[in-house]
Structures are given as C-alpha cells and as structure tokens.
Write an enzyme that holds these catalytic residues in place. Sequence first.
Site, mmCIF file in Angstrom:
data_model
loop_
_atom_site.group_PDB
_atom_site.id
_atom_site.type_symbol
_atom_site.label_atom_id
_atom_site.label_comp_id
_atom_site.label_asym_id
_atom_site.label_seq_id
_atom_site.Cartn_x
_atom_site.Cartn_y
_atom_site.Cartn_z
ATOM 1 N N HIS A 118 0.836 -1.207 0.000
ATOM 2 C CA HIS A 118 0.000 0.000 0.000
ATOM 3 C C HIS A 118 0.869 1.255 0.000
ATOM 4 O O HIS A 118 0.625 2.197 -0.774
ATOM 5 C CB HIS A 118 -0.906 -0.027 1.233
ATOM 6 C CG HIS A 118 -1.679 1.225 1.468
ATOM 7 N ND1 HIS A 118 -2.986 1.383 1.073
ATOM 8 C CD2 HIS A 118 -1.338 2.398 2.082
ATOM 9 C CE1 HIS A 118 -3.413 2.590 1.417
ATOM 10 N NE2 HIS A 118 -2.418 3.222 2.036
ATOM 11 N N GLU A 119 1.892 1.278 0.846
ATOM 12 C CA GLU A 119 2.738 2.467 0.949
ATOM 13 C C GLU A 119 3.585 2.666 -0.314
ATOM 14 O O GLU A 119 3.749 3.797 -0.784
ATOM 15 C CB GLU A 119 3.628 2.373 2.189
ATOM 16 C CG GLU A 119 2.858 2.339 3.500
ATOM 17 C CD GLU A 119 1.976 3.560 3.714
ATOM 18 O OE1 GLU A 119 2.321 4.634 3.205
ATOM 19 O OE2 GLU A 119 0.942 3.428 4.378
ATOM 20 N N HIS A 122 1.588 4.263 -3.037
ATOM 21 C CA HIS A 122 1.500 5.726 -2.952
ATOM 22 C C HIS A 122 2.635 6.380 -3.747
ATOM 23 O O HIS A 122 2.424 7.368 -4.454
ATOM 24 C CB HIS A 122 1.595 6.183 -1.492
ATOM 25 C CG HIS A 122 0.304 6.133 -0.731
ATOM 26 N ND1 HIS A 122 -0.856 6.730 -1.180
ATOM 27 C CD2 HIS A 122 0.004 5.579 0.470
ATOM 28 C CE1 HIS A 122 -1.817 6.547 -0.295
ATOM 29 N NE2 HIS A 122 -1.324 5.842 0.717
ATOM 30 N N GLU A 180 -6.020 7.047 -0.860
ATOM 31 C CA GLU A 180 -5.933 5.855 -0.017
ATOM 32 C C GLU A 180 -6.629 4.669 -0.676
ATOM 33 O O GLU A 180 -6.113 3.549 -0.674
ATOM 34 C CB GLU A 180 -6.553 6.135 1.355
ATOM 35 C CG GLU A 180 -5.756 7.093 2.210
ATOM 36 C CD GLU A 180 -4.385 6.560 2.572
ATOM 37 O OE1 GLU A 180 -4.171 5.337 2.474
ATOM 38 O OE2 GLU A 180 -3.524 7.366 2.944
#
Length: 257
Positions: A118-119, A122, A180
């Site tokens: 997920h990070e 980004h 997100e």
Amino acid sequence: MRKFCIVLITVFVAACATSPTGRPQLKLFSDQEVAQMGVASYEKIKQETPIERSRSVNNYVRCVANSITQQVGGQWEVNVFAQDQVNAFALPGGKIGVYTGLLKVADGQSQLATVIGHEVAHVLADHGNARVSTQAATSTAVQLAGSILGGGGGGGQLAMAALGVGAQVGVLLPFSRGQEAEADILGVNLMARAGFDPRQSVALWQNMQRQGGNRGTSYLSTHPSEGDRIQALQQHMPEALQIYNQARAAGRRPNCG
C-alpha cells in the site's frame, strides 16, 4: 492582477496529471524535486527516531519489503523504527519505514506485505507529488505565484517554496481518501505480484479494526473506514487472486518467516 491570474491558471492547468487509475491530480514538481523532499524527510526521521536493532526483525521486514520492491525496480532503503505506533510509510527517493508497533498487528508476512505494498503504491502513483503540490497551491499560492512571475527557474523556485514548509511535509500531511482507496487496490495487486496472499489484506484490516477501539491507531487516523476498504478489497479480490496465482506459477513464493 489579470495577468497574475492568467499565469497562475496556466501553471495549474499544465500541472494537471492523472493517476494510474485515471484520477486527476496536481503535479507541480519534477520527480527529482519530489525525491529530494522524500530523502530529506527520511533523513530527519532517522535522526529523530530510534532504529530497531534486532537482526531477526530487520531481516523479516526487509525480506517482505524487498520481495515487493523487486516487482517495481529501483534501489530502496528499508529501516525498522523502534516505536510502538501502528504505522509504516514509503517516500519518493526509494525510502521505506516500518514501525515495530505494526508488527504486533500485522499477523504474518502477507499482512505486513499488505501495508508495505500500500505504501509503495503511494509512491508509484505520485501521491506524494500531488499531496505536496496541493499543499503548496493552497497554503502558499501567493508566494508561488510571485516566484513564477519573477522568472528564473520557476520549477526550482516552486520546489524550494514547498521545502520551506519543512521536510516533514512529505510524511505528515494525510493523503486524501481517493488516494488511499487507490493505494489499497494498487498495493494489493503489487503484493499479489510478489507472491503474497492477497486474501490476507482483508484479515489485516479486520485486525486494524479490532486494534482501533477507543484509542485508535495512528495508521488509521487519516484513512478511510475499515469497513469501506474491506468491502472494496473483497470486490477486487478475484482480480488480485488471478495475479497471485500467476505469481505462484512463476515461482514467486516468498518465505520471510
């Protein structure tokens, strides 16, 4: 004033870009400028936050992170920070940080891969650029416009104006809910490509939900509700499982312990 507005609008229109899923987002800075901000933020965090010294913990986290970053290429620095907050981050410039508090909630390598994927998503989606660009556009619009109208390397002046609000801007400002949600989908695809079980992404957010309670967790403080993101991941799961099965057939079977 009219000339001022025309120049400002022209800059913002020229800076409009789209994310990997087609969302419009503002990008005022070059990749190099954003990477500079990310590296500066990371060095500041390393100076101010104790680093975990356990070899086994570091090996475990780096095994998971490296399995994911191998799918995107580049050089990535990974550090584990000895703090009890349930959190992790990735920054432009190839920087990843995981807090030891997350390891108490992320049960097993695939759940940790959910967060790291997920990070990293980004970063791949240029969310940091969009975030800092939006901050710069809203909080320092007059100064930025003055830099542009003054000429002489507008891009560099824009970068310095953003850096002027502090290196930590690359970490502390929350992403939007749209970013997100996008990182959830891109991240689960990324972890699946690396050979981690995407079904554990749902289990992770259920763990996060239970951990929230009355005290909450720092990781969830600026994120969409757990229920919404679980539902979105469940809807996306058939595609993620297809990617996962292809990765496993190709021999990508991480065993990080």
